[in-house]
Design a protein around this motif. Sequence first.
Motif, mmCIF file in Angstrom:
data_model
loop_
_atom_site.group_PDB
_atom_site.id
_atom_site.type_symbol
_atom_site.label_atom_id
_atom_site.label_comp_id
_atom_site.label_asym_id
_atom_site.label_seq_id
_atom_site.Cartn_x
_atom_site.Cartn_y
_atom_site.Cartn_z
ATOM 1 N N LYS A 12 0.831 -1.209 0.000
ATOM 2 C CA LYS A 12 0.000 0.000 0.000
ATOM 3 C C LYS A 12 0.862 1.254 0.000
ATOM 4 O O LYS A 12 0.541 2.239 -0.665
ATOM 5 N N GLN A 15 2.037 1.818 -3.425
ATOM 6 C CA GLN A 15 0.937 2.330 -4.247
ATOM 7 C C GLN A 15 0.722 3.822 -3.986
ATOM 8 O O GLN A 15 0.490 4.592 -4.917
ATOM 9 N N ILE A 16 0.807 4.223 -2.729
ATOM 10 C CA ILE A 16 0.663 5.645 -2.394
ATOM 11 C C ILE A 16 1.767 6.460 -3.067
ATOM 12 O O ILE A 16 1.507 7.507 -3.662
ATOM 13 N N LYS A 18 3.531 5.749 -5.772
ATOM 14 C CA LYS A 18 3.345 5.784 -7.231
ATOM 15 C C LYS A 18 2.233 6.763 -7.606
ATOM 16 O O LYS A 18 2.383 7.567 -8.529
ATOM 17 N N SER A 19 1.114 6.685 -6.885
ATOM 18 C CA SER A 19 -0.015 7.569 -7.167
ATOM 19 C C SER A 19 0.331 9.019 -6.854
ATOM 20 O O SER A 19 -0.031 9.930 -7.605
ATOM 21 N N GLU A 40 -6.453 9.942 -5.667
ATOM 22 C CA GLU A 40 -5.657 9.255 -6.695
ATOM 23 C C GLU A 40 -5.286 7.835 -6.251
ATOM 24 O O GLU A 40 -5.225 6.918 -7.055
ATOM 25 N N CYS A 41 -5.061 7.676 -4.953
ATOM 26 C CA CYS A 41 -4.714 6.363 -4.404
ATOM 27 C C CYS A 41 -5.922 5.458 -4.237
ATOM 28 O O CYS A 41 -5.768 4.247 -4.029
ATOM 29 N N ILE A 48 -4.709 7.641 4.305
ATOM 30 C CA ILE A 48 -3.387 8.064 3.824
ATOM 31 C C ILE A 48 -2.549 8.595 4.983
ATOM 32 O O ILE A 48 -1.332 8.411 5.032
#
Length: 198
Positions: A12, A15-16, A18-19, A40-41, A48
């Motif tokens: 996760k 992913q945060i 990258k987003s 976006e995530c 977040i």
Amino acid sequence: MARTIAKDHDQKRAQILKSAARVFAREGFDRASMTQLARECGISKANIYHYYDSKDAILFDILDTYLSDLRDLICGIDLEGLTPEERLHRVVAAILLAYEGVDDEHRVQTSGIAALPAEQQRLLRGYQRDMVGFVSDIIRDNAPEVFEADPGKLRSATMSVFGMLNWYYMWNAGAGSEARQDYARLVSNLTLHGVQKI
């Protein structure tokens, strides 16, 4: 009792990052908000904050992860048994291939470092200096007599190589591996032999 870390915590977090890199590249760090990053995530704003307490922390983690991984990859290339010319070809190609798929992170790097505190900037610029020094040593080994006679030319030649590679990233970001390999050969040949050997 301490809160346990979820099994997919690292996934996760990645992913945060990258987003968030996508948002920072598109909107600019100053204009991006935690609400935009969470959207976006695909997670809540509260979620977040479970991973990062500020967008500054996210920015630093994006750049620290990206630049340290890039530095380790480039400076860790096995060059044993290669001639200086072969080493330059190998490293230039590796840099251009490493840029593939990280356009947002690369764009954030060019504009985001200055937004961070001085101590964090020093750390990140240290990763960059390690890579520049590594490439510079390889370029020097290809023409030691030239650079011993005029050491200033070595920095110019090194930064010209990075300039050419970054130009390609800016204008051909979607290029595949084969096109990147072709351009890497062109950059190496220009550096080693000038336009007569392209």
